[in-house]
Design a protein around this motif. Structure first.
Motif: not given
Lengths: 194, 194
Positions: A69-97
DNA sequence: CGCCTGATCTTGTCATTGACAAGATCGGGC
DNA sequence: GCCCGATCTTGTCAATGACAAGATCAGGCG
């Protein structure tokens, strides 16, 4: 007679080695096939060594899930900071999985670990904030709608990820999960105007 | 001395009794806590009786999972015939997960059973058709879009159901899962014009 | 320098489990 | 009335999780 002693009595970083071994076993045979003794064997220590660091089997798996869960949170944070787009947070979720299959496979099997562990709960909530928060902002201003949108978004990417890892999606989606996830997720939030 | 014999040597319908007992254990302690011997105890037979009907533990759980997919397909078929609306099929999916928690909790843990079992695969595909088929019809006529829509729909309701059962959704959603599912699912297919 | 206290890891043990083998019991067809 | 196969039991073995007790080590403190 101690001339051929290869490993010292004290391992050095056994805790981390045990976590790694656990991830290995999960990746090879699934979360339910993890055994403390097998994990100990892979780390090169006695069968009771893991108990010292994690208490029992549930403790070991709780630690792995928390790490996930910690790694996942970091991935999502990274996606948000890089793109700022909500869609990309979802994509990052799948990429993490996909790139952390073992962690992800365990994280949503709460009957295998202690789901009420404080550290685990905190790590999970930290990850959940990246899915609930932006969704509220991305949808209309009405009270309940933001939460509903967050639930819908998390449900979609989470369902996609779990179905994907269990082999329940068509081959095309398995070949390029990220693209398929982006297409599926774009069905939310009115982005599907094609 | 056989005067107090309560149960006959032959059970009558042991296979079904074992399936019931397995469901019971899953409901109480989760899918990973199922043990053949516990199941046998609950059915009132010897510890090796289940093996005769199911081969091994994976066989027992495969049978339960197959039963689950069959029941799910029937639920989805019912929703389609009653309402004809695709949204209601998704709601029925969530309703099934809530009212058949034990089956559902096992169905998506393929590492616990034989995921390549022919009967299981057939039952699963039968259920999947109700999610893929109508989605293709409900979305545009373009080739890939139907499948994408099906994936999105199945992902959303499946993610919602699993998150709900694992206690990862807000209290409001847990209180009235069906309504929450309907709100979340309506974010797809442009039904969210409020 | 030497001790000694706690952390780390080992060995030994026990109940439970899954799987298998061999035998007992039963039911239905011939 | 008998026999054969299906059903269920008893007995056993290796693997596992958990626990207890002991061995080994590291670092602080005299």
């Amino acid at each position: 007679m101690a001339s051929e002693r290869v490993r010292p009595y004290h391992h050095g970083d056994l805790r981390r080695a045990l976590l790694r071994a656990t991830i290995e076993v999960i990746a090879e045979r699934g979360p339910s096939a993890v055994s403390m003794r097998e994990v100990a064997r892979r780390a090169g220590v006695s069968h009771a060594a893991p108990a010292h660091h994690f208490g029992d089997k549930a403790g070991l798996l709780t630690a792995v899930a928390t790490e996930g869960f910690t790694l996942l949170a970091e991935s999502l944070r990274g996606a948000q900071e890089r793109t700022g787009e909500f869609l990309e947070i979802g994509v990052a979720y799948v990429r993490f999985a996909v790139s952390n299959r073992a962690h992800f496979a365990l994280m949503f099997r709460p009957d295998l670990y202690r789901a009420d562990d404080p550290q685990l709960v905190a790590a999970k909530q930290a990850a959940a904030r990246f899915l609930y928060g932006p969704a509220a902002a991305a949808s209309g201003r009405r009270a309940g709608r933001g939460r509903d949108a967050g639930i819908a978004a998390w449900s979609l990417v989470h369902g996609f990820a779990t179905l994907l890892l269990d082999g329940n999606l068509p081959p095309a989606a398995r070949r390029d999960p990220e693209a398929a996830a982006r297409r599926a997720a774009s069905h939310l939030f009115g982005a599907h105007r094609g």
